[in-house]
Motif scaffolding. Sequence first.
Motif, PDB file in Angstrom:
ATOM      1  N   ALA A 103      -0.478   1.603  -7.737  1.00  0.00           N
ATOM      2  CA  ALA A 103      -0.756   1.351  -9.155  1.00  0.00           C
ATOM      3  C   ALA A 103       0.501   0.834  -9.852  1.00  0.00           C
ATOM      4  CB  ALA A 103      -1.228   2.631  -9.827  1.00  0.00           C
ATOM      5  N   ASN A 104       0.315  -0.174 -10.699  1.00  0.00           N
ATOM      6  CA  ASN A 104       1.424  -0.693 -11.499  1.00  0.00           C
ATOM      7  C   ASN A 104       0.864  -1.381 -12.729  1.00  0.00           C
ATOM      8  OD1 ASN A 104       1.308  -3.775 -10.950  1.00  0.00           O
ATOM      9  ND2 ASN A 104       1.223  -2.880  -8.900  1.00  0.00           N
ATOM     10  N   SER A 105       1.689  -1.517 -13.760  1.00  0.00           N
ATOM     11  CA  SER A 105       1.221  -2.050 -15.037  1.00  0.00           C
ATOM     12  C   SER A 105       0.828  -3.526 -14.960  1.00  0.00           C
ATOM     13  CB  SER A 105       2.292  -1.851 -16.120  1.00  0.00           C
ATOM     14  OG  SER A 105       3.481  -2.521 -15.731  1.00  0.00           O
ATOM     15  N   LEU A 106       1.385  -4.284 -14.032  1.00  0.00           N
ATOM     16  CA  LEU A 106       1.036  -5.705 -13.892  1.00  0.00           C
ATOM     17  C   LEU A 106      -0.268  -5.927 -13.139  1.00  0.00           C
ATOM     18  CD1 LEU A 106       4.439  -7.381 -12.981  1.00  0.00           C
ATOM     19  CD2 LEU A 106       3.286  -7.338 -15.182  1.00  0.00           C
ATOM     20  N   GLN A 107      -0.728  -4.897 -12.463  1.00  0.00           N
ATOM     21  CA  GLN A 107      -1.882  -4.989 -11.575  1.00  0.00           C
ATOM     22  C   GLN A 107      -1.682  -6.079 -10.525  1.00  0.00           C
ATOM     23  OE1 GLN A 107      -5.493  -5.217 -13.872  1.00  0.00           O
ATOM     24  NE2 GLN A 107      -5.218  -3.159 -14.674  1.00  0.00           N
ATOM     25  N   GLU A 119      10.818 -16.004  -0.441  1.00  0.00           N
ATOM     26  CA  GLU A 119      11.497 -14.728  -0.608  1.00  0.00           C
ATOM     27  C   GLU A 119      10.702 -13.907  -1.612  1.00  0.00           C
ATOM     28  OE1 GLU A 119      15.449 -13.617  -2.849  1.00  0.00           O
ATOM     29  OE2 GLU A 119      15.925 -14.427  -0.852  1.00  0.00           O
ATOM     30  N   ILE A 120      10.315 -12.704  -1.197  1.00  0.00           N
ATOM     31  CA  ILE A 120       9.579 -11.800  -2.077  1.00  0.00           C
ATOM     32  C   ILE A 120      10.437 -10.565  -2.308  1.00  0.00           C
ATOM     33  CG2 ILE A 120       7.514 -10.364  -2.337  1.00  0.00           C
ATOM     34  CD1 ILE A 120       6.085 -12.336  -0.457  1.00  0.00           C
ATOM     35  N   ARG A 121      10.670 -10.239  -3.559  1.00  0.00           N
ATOM     36  CA  ARG A 121      11.413  -9.028  -3.921  1.00  0.00           C
ATOM     37  C   ARG A 121      10.400  -7.911  -4.165  1.00  0.00           C
ATOM     38  NH1 ARG A 121      17.077  -8.220  -4.375  1.00  0.00           N
ATOM     39  NH2 ARG A 121      17.962 -10.279  -4.216  1.00  0.00           N
ATOM     40  N   ILE A 122      10.628  -6.781  -3.538  1.00  0.00           N
ATOM     41  CA  ILE A 122       9.783  -5.607  -3.736  1.00  0.00           C
ATOM     42  C   ILE A 122      10.682  -4.545  -4.349  1.00  0.00           C
ATOM     43  CG2 ILE A 122       8.280  -3.932  -2.609  1.00  0.00           C
ATOM     44  CD1 ILE A 122       7.949  -6.081  -0.365  1.00  0.00           C
ATOM     45  N   ALA A 123      10.413  -4.202  -5.608  1.00  0.00           N
ATOM     46  CA  ALA A 123      11.302  -3.291  -6.328  1.00  0.00           C
ATOM     47  C   ALA A 123      10.545  -2.596  -7.448  1.00  0.00           C
ATOM     48  CB  ALA A 123      12.479  -4.076  -6.908  1.00  0.00           C
ATOM     49  N   SER A 124      11.139  -1.520  -7.958  1.00  0.00           N
ATOM     50  CA  SER A 124      10.497  -0.775  -9.042  1.00  0.00           C
ATOM     51  C   SER A 124      10.672  -1.477 -10.391  1.00  0.00           C
ATOM     52  CB  SER A 124      11.049   0.647  -9.115  1.00  0.00           C
ATOM     53  OG  SER A 124      12.438   0.618  -9.323  1.00  0.00           O
ATOM     54  N   ARG A 125      11.770  -2.238 -10.542  1.00  0.00           N
ATOM     55  CA  ARG A 125      12.014  -2.961 -11.801  1.00  0.00           C
ATOM     56  C   ARG A 125      11.810  -4.455 -11.627  1.00  0.00           C
ATOM     57  NH1 ARG A 125      17.327  -0.565 -12.002  1.00  0.00           N
ATOM     58  NH2 ARG A 125      16.901   1.649 -11.980  1.00  0.00           N
ATOM     59  N   SER A 126      11.517  -5.118 -12.700  1.00  0.00           N
ATOM     60  CA  SER A 126      11.224  -6.548 -12.696  1.00  0.00           C
ATOM     61  C   SER A 126      12.354  -7.366 -12.071  1.00  0.00           C
ATOM     62  CB  SER A 126      10.986  -7.014 -14.134  1.00  0.00           C
ATOM     63  OG  SER A 126      10.757  -8.398 -14.152  1.00  0.00           O
ATOM     64  N   ARG A 127      11.972  -8.353 -11.257  1.00  0.00           N
ATOM     65  CA  ARG A 127      12.912  -9.280 -10.626  1.00  0.00           C
ATOM     66  C   ARG A 127      12.397 -10.697 -10.824  1.00  0.00           C
ATOM     67  NH1 ARG A 127      15.574  -5.270 -10.854  1.00  0.00           N
ATOM     68  NH2 ARG A 127      16.315  -4.042  -9.100  1.00  0.00           N
ATOM     69  N   GLY A 175      11.383 -14.535  -9.828  1.00  0.00           N
ATOM     70  CA  GLY A 175      10.705 -15.115  -8.671  1.00  0.00           C
ATOM     71  C   GLY A 175       9.507 -14.294  -8.229  1.00  0.00           C
ATOM     72  N   ASN A 176       9.272 -14.284  -6.929  1.00  0.00           N
ATOM     73  CA  ASN A 176       8.166 -13.530  -6.340  1.00  0.00           C
ATOM     74  C   ASN A 176       8.531 -12.054  -6.324  1.00  0.00           C
ATOM     75  OD1 ASN A 176       6.809 -16.006  -5.598  1.00  0.00           O
ATOM     76  ND2 ASN A 176       8.239 -16.180  -3.906  1.00  0.00           N
ATOM     77  N   TRP A 177       7.881 -11.266  -7.186  1.00  0.00           N
ATOM     78  CA  TRP A 177       8.208  -9.850  -7.294  1.00  0.00           C
ATOM     79  C   TRP A 177       6.957  -8.998  -7.177  1.00  0.00           C
ATOM     80  CZ3 TRP A 177       7.389  -6.950 -12.178  1.00  0.00           C
ATOM     81  CH2 TRP A 177       7.764  -5.612 -12.066  1.00  0.00           C
ATOM     82  N   LEU A 178       7.031  -7.956  -6.327  1.00  0.00           N
ATOM     83  CA  LEU A 178       5.965  -6.966  -6.208  1.00  0.00           C
ATOM     84  C   LEU A 178       6.492  -5.640  -6.727  1.00  0.00           C
ATOM     85  CD1 LEU A 178       4.260  -7.410  -2.711  1.00  0.00           C
ATOM     86  CD2 LEU A 178       3.239  -7.636  -4.965  1.00  0.00           C
ATOM     87  N   PRO A 179       5.855  -5.059  -7.740  1.00  0.00           N
ATOM     88  CA  PRO A 179       6.309  -3.764  -8.259  1.00  0.00           C
ATOM     89  C   PRO A 179       5.850  -2.605  -7.371  1.00  0.00           C
ATOM     90  CG  PRO A 179       4.473  -4.597  -9.558  1.00  0.00           C
ATOM     91  CD  PRO A 179       4.790  -5.643  -8.540  1.00  0.00           C
ATOM     92  N   THR A 180       6.755  -1.643  -7.164  1.00  0.00           N
ATOM     93  CA  THR A 180       6.444  -0.485  -6.321  1.00  0.00           C
ATOM     94  C   THR A 180       6.033   0.729  -7.124  1.00  0.00           C
ATOM     95  OG1 THR A 180       8.698   0.353  -6.349  1.00  0.00           O
ATOM     96  CG2 THR A 180       8.128  -1.201  -4.595  1.00  0.00           C
ATOM     97  N   TYR A 216       0.834  -1.196   0.000  1.00  0.00           N
ATOM     98  CA  TYR A 216       0.000   0.000   0.000  1.00  0.00           C
ATOM     99  C   TYR A 216       0.869   1.246   0.000  1.00  0.00           C
ATOM    100  CZ  TYR A 216      -3.897  -2.959   1.499  1.00  0.00           C
ATOM    101  OH  TYR A 216      -4.861  -3.926   1.568  1.00  0.00           O
ATOM    102  N   ASP A 217       0.332   2.343  -0.526  1.00  0.00           N
ATOM    103  CA  ASP A 217       1.027   3.618  -0.330  1.00  0.00           C
ATOM    104  C   ASP A 217       0.742   4.061   1.104  1.00  0.00           C
ATOM    105  OD1 ASP A 217      -1.482   4.914  -0.243  1.00  0.00           O
ATOM    106  OD2 ASP A 217      -1.318   5.696  -2.265  1.00  0.00           O
ATOM    107  N   ARG A 218       1.357   5.132   1.558  1.00  0.00           N
ATOM    108  CA  ARG A 218       1.227   5.528   2.955  1.00  0.00           C
ATOM    109  C   ARG A 218      -0.148   6.095   3.291  1.00  0.00           C
ATOM    110  NH1 ARG A 218       6.298   5.577   5.532  1.00  0.00           N
ATOM    111  NH2 ARG A 218       5.163   5.991   7.431  1.00  0.00           N
ATOM    112  N   LYS A 219      -1.000   6.298   2.273  1.00  0.00           N
ATOM    113  CA  LYS A 219      -2.369   6.746   2.530  1.00  0.00           C
ATOM    114  C   LYS A 219      -3.339   5.566   2.583  1.00  0.00           C
ATOM    115  CE  LYS A 219      -1.747  11.298   0.568  1.00  0.00           C
ATOM    116  NZ  LYS A 219      -2.163  12.268  -0.429  1.00  0.00           N
ATOM    117  N   GLY A 220      -2.825   4.357   2.403  1.00  0.00           N
ATOM    118  CA  GLY A 220      -3.669   3.171   2.482  1.00  0.00           C
ATOM    119  C   GLY A 220      -4.265   2.715   1.172  1.00  0.00           C
ATOM    120  N   HIS A 221      -3.782   3.240   0.045  1.00  0.00           N
ATOM    121  CA  HIS A 221      -4.282   2.834  -1.271  1.00  0.00           C
ATOM    122  C   HIS A 221      -3.333   1.826  -1.904  1.00  0.00           C
ATOM    123  CE1 HIS A 221      -5.840   7.039  -0.752  1.00  0.00           C
ATOM    124  NE2 HIS A 221      -6.951   6.351  -0.924  1.00  0.00           N
ATOM    125  N   LEU A 222      -3.882   0.940  -2.737  1.00  0.00           N
ATOM    126  CA  LEU A 222      -3.042   0.010  -3.485  1.00  0.00           C
ATOM    127  C   LEU A 222      -2.128   0.805  -4.412  1.00  0.00           C
ATOM    128  CD1 LEU A 222      -5.726  -2.670  -4.397  1.00  0.00           C
ATOM    129  CD2 LEU A 222      -3.907  -2.881  -2.700  1.00  0.00           C
TER     130      LEU A 222
END
Length: 192
Positions: free
Chosen positions: A117-121, A139-147, A149-154, A109-115
Amino acid sequence: MRLIIITLTALLLATVVGVGATWMTTTRGTDIGALTIGAWTARPRTGTADVDPYSRATIVRNGELPIGTGDGVAFTAIADDKKKALDGRCDVVVSGVTPPARFWTLTLYDRKGHLVANSLQRYGFTSQEIVRQSDGSFEIRIASRSRAGNWLPTGGIERYALMLRLYDTPVGVATRTQRDAPMPTITTVGCS
């Protein structure tokens, strides 16, 4: 006349302090009844009738629907294990295991509590879709660019929060330590 001025000044000061303290606790939260394990913090009483008035005010202000104690508990993290704020421009790794639970979700979430937004949804992972290692850890990678395995886009946002919801779990009000509830570690591994 002097007594009236002193009384009005005292009432004005009390009003300013009261309103200020209420605003601070509803916007920044309070540690009353909080359970902190590593970087993760939960307020297991928020889904009960025993919720403190400050948490109740925060719930009303934010429009949250807390998880009931019988259903589970929600942990949030706004910093890594070294107390560095979670930054969407950095690579962050969430790894390890979760406490026993029938089902869990990890959401960004962003700091206001909203999901965020990212192109992968893709906004999070569940315990049923996560790719695990042979020992059951993940292991989950949280990053702005693709990684891999388990990746969450920021989306490259400056600050974000993670929420780990555990459903049908023994973790709750009586939990006190990492030994009672092994939480995943959060590590910042690099910034671009």
